[in-house]
Design a protein around this motif. Structure first.
Motif, PDB file in Angstrom:
ATOM      1  N   VAL A  95       0.846  -1.189   0.000  1.00 16.37           N
ATOM      2  CA  VAL A  95       0.000   0.000   0.000  1.00 16.37           C
ATOM      3  C   VAL A  95       0.885   1.244   0.000  1.00 16.37           C
ATOM      4  CG1 VAL A  95      -1.692   1.346   1.308  1.00 16.37           C
ATOM      5  CG2 VAL A  95      -1.912  -1.146   1.164  1.00 16.37           C
ATOM      6  N   SER A  96       0.515   2.213  -0.826  1.00 18.79           N
ATOM      7  CA  SER A  96       1.237   3.482  -0.905  1.00 18.79           C
ATOM      8  C   SER A  96       0.282   4.611  -0.532  1.00 18.79           C
ATOM      9  CB  SER A  96       1.779   3.690  -2.328  1.00 18.79           C
ATOM     10  OG  SER A  96       2.516   4.888  -2.432  1.00 18.79           O
ATOM     11  N   ASP A  97       0.711   5.449   0.409  1.00 22.37           N
ATOM     12  CA  ASP A  97      -0.106   6.535   0.948  1.00 22.37           C
ATOM     13  C   ASP A  97       0.339   7.857   0.315  1.00 22.37           C
ATOM     14  OD1 ASP A  97      -1.256   8.574   2.475  1.00 22.37           O
ATOM     15  OD2 ASP A  97      -1.099   7.446   4.341  1.00 22.37           O
ATOM     16  N   ASN A  98      -0.599   8.553  -0.334  1.00 22.80           N
ATOM     17  CA  ASN A  98      -0.244   9.775  -1.052  1.00 22.80           C
ATOM     18  C   ASN A  98       0.319  10.858  -0.132  1.00 22.80           C
ATOM     19  OD1 ASN A  98      -0.452  11.180  -3.783  1.00 22.80           O
ATOM     20  ND2 ASN A  98      -1.440  12.657  -2.447  1.00 22.80           N
ATOM     21  N   GLU A  99      -0.198  10.956   1.086  1.00 24.38           N
ATOM     22  CA  GLU A  99       0.304  11.974   2.017  1.00 24.38           C
ATOM     23  C   GLU A  99       1.791  11.756   2.292  1.00 24.38           C
ATOM     24  OE1 GLU A  99      -0.436  13.626   6.597  1.00 24.38           O
ATOM     25  OE2 GLU A  99      -1.727  12.058   5.757  1.00 24.38           O
ATOM     26  N   TRP A 100       2.181  10.490   2.473  1.00 24.92           N
ATOM     27  CA  TRP A 100       3.588  10.184   2.773  1.00 24.92           C
ATOM     28  C   TRP A 100       4.479  10.417   1.555  1.00 24.92           C
ATOM     29  CZ3 TRP A 100       7.262   6.790   0.915  1.00 24.92           C
ATOM     30  CH2 TRP A 100       8.422   6.666   1.692  1.00 24.92           C
ATOM     31  N   THR A 101       4.067   9.932   0.375  1.00 24.26           N
ATOM     32  CA  THR A 101       4.923  10.087  -0.813  1.00 24.26           C
ATOM     33  C   THR A 101       5.083  11.554  -1.189  1.00 24.26           C
ATOM     34  OG1 THR A 101       3.091   9.771  -2.391  1.00 24.26           O
ATOM     35  CG2 THR A 101       4.317   7.805  -1.706  1.00 24.26           C
ATOM     36  N   MET A 102       4.040  12.349  -1.006  1.00 25.70           N
ATOM     37  CA  MET A 102       4.158  13.775  -1.301  1.00 25.70           C
ATOM     38  C   MET A 102       5.092  14.455  -0.312  1.00 25.70           C
ATOM     39  SD  MET A 102       2.650  14.660  -4.047  1.00 25.70           S
ATOM     40  CE  MET A 102       2.827  16.421  -3.757  1.00 25.70           C
ATOM     41  N   ARG A 103       4.982  14.090   0.945  1.00 18.94           N
ATOM     42  CA  ARG A 103       5.832  14.713   1.964  1.00 18.94           C
ATOM     43  C   ARG A 103       7.297  14.354   1.772  1.00 18.94           C
ATOM     44  NH1 ARG A 103       3.524  12.681   6.097  1.00 18.94           N
ATOM     45  NH2 ARG A 103       5.013  11.019   6.564  1.00 18.94           N
ATOM     46  N   GLU A 104       7.566  13.093   1.435  1.00 17.46           N
ATOM     47  CA  GLU A 104       8.943  12.622   1.339  1.00 17.46           C
ATOM     48  C   GLU A 104       9.590  12.878  -0.023  1.00 17.46           C
ATOM     49  OE1 GLU A 104      10.913  11.058   3.727  1.00 17.46           O
ATOM     50  OE2 GLU A 104       9.368  11.737   5.114  1.00 17.46           O
ATOM     51  N   TYR A 105       8.782  12.813  -1.092  1.00 21.63           N
ATOM     52  CA  TYR A 105       9.351  12.841  -2.445  1.00 21.63           C
ATOM     53  C   TYR A 105       8.707  13.854  -3.389  1.00 21.63           C
ATOM     54  CZ  TYR A 105      11.731   8.478  -1.224  1.00 21.63           C
ATOM     55  OH  TYR A 105      12.528   7.528  -0.635  1.00 21.63           O
ATOM     56  N   GLU A 106       7.654  14.522  -2.938  1.00 15.28           N
ATOM     57  CA  GLU A 106       6.878  15.392  -3.834  1.00 15.28           C
ATOM     58  C   GLU A 106       6.500  14.635  -5.104  1.00 15.28           C
ATOM     59  OE1 GLU A 106       8.265  19.369  -4.480  1.00 15.28           O
ATOM     60  OE2 GLU A 106       9.146  19.503  -2.477  1.00 15.28           O
ATOM     61  N   ALA A 107       6.020  13.410  -4.901  1.00 14.76           N
ATOM     62  CA  ALA A 107       5.552  12.557  -5.992  1.00 14.76           C
ATOM     63  C   ALA A 107       4.260  11.898  -5.538  1.00 14.76           C
ATOM     64  CB  ALA A 107       6.589  11.487  -6.344  1.00 14.76           C
ATOM     65  N   GLN A 108       3.241  11.916  -6.384  1.00 20.43           N
ATOM     66  CA  GLN A 108       1.985  11.287  -5.980  1.00 20.43           C
ATOM     67  C   GLN A 108       2.162   9.775  -5.906  1.00 20.43           C
ATOM     68  OE1 GLN A 108       0.158   9.275  -8.184  1.00 20.43           O
ATOM     69  NE2 GLN A 108      -0.083  10.309 -10.144  1.00 20.43           N
ATOM     70  N   CYS A 109       1.307   9.135  -5.114  1.00 21.47           N
ATOM     71  CA  CYS A 109       1.570   7.774  -4.660  1.00 21.47           C
ATOM     72  C   CYS A 109       1.549   6.721  -5.760  1.00 21.47           C
ATOM     73  CB  CYS A 109       0.589   7.387  -3.555  1.00 21.47           C
ATOM     74  SG  CYS A 109      -1.157   7.401  -4.031  1.00 21.47           S
ATOM     75  N   VAL A 110       0.754   6.915  -6.813  1.00 19.08           N
ATOM     76  CA  VAL A 110       0.681   5.901  -7.864  1.00 19.08           C
ATOM     77  C   VAL A 110       1.980   5.855  -8.661  1.00 19.08           C
ATOM     78  CG1 VAL A 110      -0.528   5.145  -9.947  1.00 19.08           C
ATOM     79  CG2 VAL A 110      -1.835   6.044  -8.002  1.00 19.08           C
ATOM     80  N   VAL A 111       2.491   7.024  -9.057  1.00 19.05           N
ATOM     81  CA  VAL A 111       3.749   7.023  -9.805  1.00 19.05           C
ATOM     82  C   VAL A 111       4.911   6.634  -8.896  1.00 19.05           C
ATOM     83  CG1 VAL A 111       2.909   8.704 -11.480  1.00 19.05           C
ATOM     84  CG2 VAL A 111       4.155   9.506  -9.493  1.00 19.05           C
ATOM     85  N   TRP A 112       4.862   7.041  -7.608  1.00 21.50           N
ATOM     86  CA  TRP A 112       5.952   6.675  -6.689  1.00 21.50           C
ATOM     87  C   TRP A 112       5.999   5.171  -6.493  1.00 21.50           C
ATOM     88  CZ3 TRP A 112       6.803   4.042  -2.241  1.00 21.50           C
ATOM     89  CH2 TRP A 112       8.055   4.215  -1.635  1.00 21.50           C
ATOM     90  N   GLN A 113       4.847   4.545  -6.282  1.00 27.13           N
ATOM     91  CA  GLN A 113       4.807   3.097  -6.071  1.00 27.13           C
ATOM     92  C   GLN A 113       5.318   2.357  -7.304  1.00 27.13           C
ATOM     93  OE1 GLN A 113       0.962   1.063  -5.886  1.00 27.13           O
ATOM     94  NE2 GLN A 113       1.580   0.106  -3.959  1.00 27.13           N
ATOM     95  N   THR A 114       5.005   2.876  -8.486  1.00 29.03           N
ATOM     96  CA  THR A 114       5.517   2.278  -9.724  1.00 29.03           C
ATOM     97  C   THR A 114       7.029   2.414  -9.800  1.00 29.03           C
ATOM     98  OG1 THR A 114       3.442   2.837 -10.846  1.00 29.03           O
ATOM     99  CG2 THR A 114       5.341   2.322 -12.241  1.00 29.03           C
TER     100      THR A 114
END
Length: 422
Positions: A349-368
């Motif tokens: 599971v990838s959480d958009n709040e976390w990926t944006m905070r850590e990487y400034e990347a939305q969770c779907v593209v970050w998880q990919t």
């Protein structure tokens, strides 16, 4: 390891940002047709991690539609691994360019399918990845590796399937990739809007093509788009989502290396999304064949699908307006190692709040993006190795999942994965 990253869009940008925290490579050349996008990614890395880290990254212009151009950039920078992070329509040219440059190759989506010219639901036609697997002899002869389908789905889902086959089951009835989310995108006034979290170009290709199903007795065959709807209960608060059959690489990859009676892929699209896709198809706006349209500078040729993609928000930009989580995983049924019936769902599971905070990347593209970076690290250490055209299932899943879940402070990626019984 010297990596050529082709594409600095949403996923390519996230790949570079994730890799910036790792030390397994010598350099990454971030390339794009619009070199300003590559430069923007490297500037973010410099601001986040400092100039010393950013010095391992170089921006370059590239034409992904030209295999000679891809090969030239790869040779110029003495590239050992070409990472394809652009739309699947560019797979053939990047694939060819990597081989010409004597480099290994990775992608996250395979060469496109072509339905039978008179019967799209027949068992004939060109399947996803067929064009790449047809050239496996060339890659074997060159002693090079093409690791295809190494994103999240396909990619992590295939790793999960291999793990289930090796560690959890003595016989597999079905490998069913199930993808669902509770993501919401809102406009500046707080109203929910239609904004796909992944490339609409790719989404149209996947969702409107006839879905592929594999059965051991029947082989690969296709069915109607959005067929066999089912409600699947996703973990971590996402909850029940209706999923339907969609054309996807897992169904073409998993049976090549894993023994299973049936292989499927179902995506949680939702009624609104399905309705929009059907309307695009009815209006011919899903077509990739250019049509003549008027413009201020006179008639121009443009593909309707490209117009749709241009009219919608760039998936790389919607993260700040998005809330929720996305889940990728494989539902496996069959006989456990103890001889009893077993059913499990392996997932991440990838959480958009976390990926944006850590990487400034939305969770779907970050998880990919996470998964090819892990794969590249395993290739750099020799933990994964091979030649020819191979899918993720061809490699031992355990070291991958161990590295993925190991805390960052202990040298891993700090991304635990889940296993739900029943």
């Amino acid at each position: 390891m010297r990596i050529l990253l082709v594409g600095a869009g949403g996923v390519g940008d996230a790949i570079a940002k994730i890799a910036a925290r790792r030390s397994f490579y010598e350099t990454i050349v971030v390339s794009d047709y619009d070199v300003a996008r590559a430069e923007r990614t490297i500037a973010w890395i410099a601001a986040k991690h400092g100039d010393e880290t950013a010095a391992r990254f170089t921006a370059a212009a590239i034409d992904a539609s030209d295999p000679d151009a891809v090969a030239a950039v790869a040779r110029e920078h003495r590239i050992t691994h070409v990472m394809n992070a652009v739309e699947p329509k560019f797979v053939p040219t990047i694939f060819a360019g990597a081989l010409a440059a004597d480099a290994d190759y990775l992608d996250m989506a395979m060469s496109l399918s072509e339905p039978h010219p008179t019967d799209p639901y027949s068992r004939t036609g060109v399947k996803l990845g067929d064009d790449q697997f047809a050239l496996r002899g060339d890659w074997e002869a060159a002693g090079r590796l093409a690791l295809v389908g190494m994103g999240v789905e396909p990619g992590l889902s295939d790793v999960f399937a291999r793990y289930a086959s090796d560690k959890l089951f003595s016989h597999i009835d079905e490998l069913g990739t199930r993808d669902g989310a509770n993501l919401v995108v809102r406009d500046s006034e707080g109203n929910e809007i239609f904004a796909p979290s992944f490339s609409i170009w790719t989404t149209i290709e996947e969702c409107l093509n006839p879905p592929v199903i594999f059965e051991k007795d029947a082989g690969w065959y296709t069915t109607e788009p959005f067929s066999e709807p089912e409600v699947f209960e996703f973990p971590d608060g996402i909850g029940p989502v209706e999923c339907v059959n969609v054309e996807h690489e897992e169904v073409l990859l998993m049976p090549r290396w894993i023994d299973a009676e049936r292989v499927t892929f179902k995506y949680g699209l939702g009624e609104e999304f399905i309705g929009i896709l059907r309307t695009l198809h009815q209006l011919g706006l899903d077509s990739t064949s250019p049509i003549r349209v008027r413009s201020d500078k006179g008639p121009v040729e443009v593909a309707p699908r490209d117009v749709v993609a241009a009219a919608l928000p760039d998936p790389a930009t919607i993260g700040p307006r998005m809330t929720g989580k996305t889940c990728a995983g494989v539902w496996v049924t069959g006989t456990g190692l103890d001889g009893n019936p077993r059913e499990v769902y392996l997932y991440h599971v990838s959480d958009n709040e976390w990926t944006m905070r850590e990487y400034e990347a939305q969770c779907v593209v970050w998880q990919t993006a996470l998964n090819p970076v892990i794969a590249l690290e395993l290739l750099s250490t020799g933990t994964w190795k091979g030649t020819g055209v191979l899918g993720p299932e061809a490699f031992d899943a355990e070291p991958y999942l161990t590295l993925m879940a190991t805390p960052v402070e202990d040298g891993g990626y700090g991304q635990p994965w889940g296993l739900r019984e029943g």
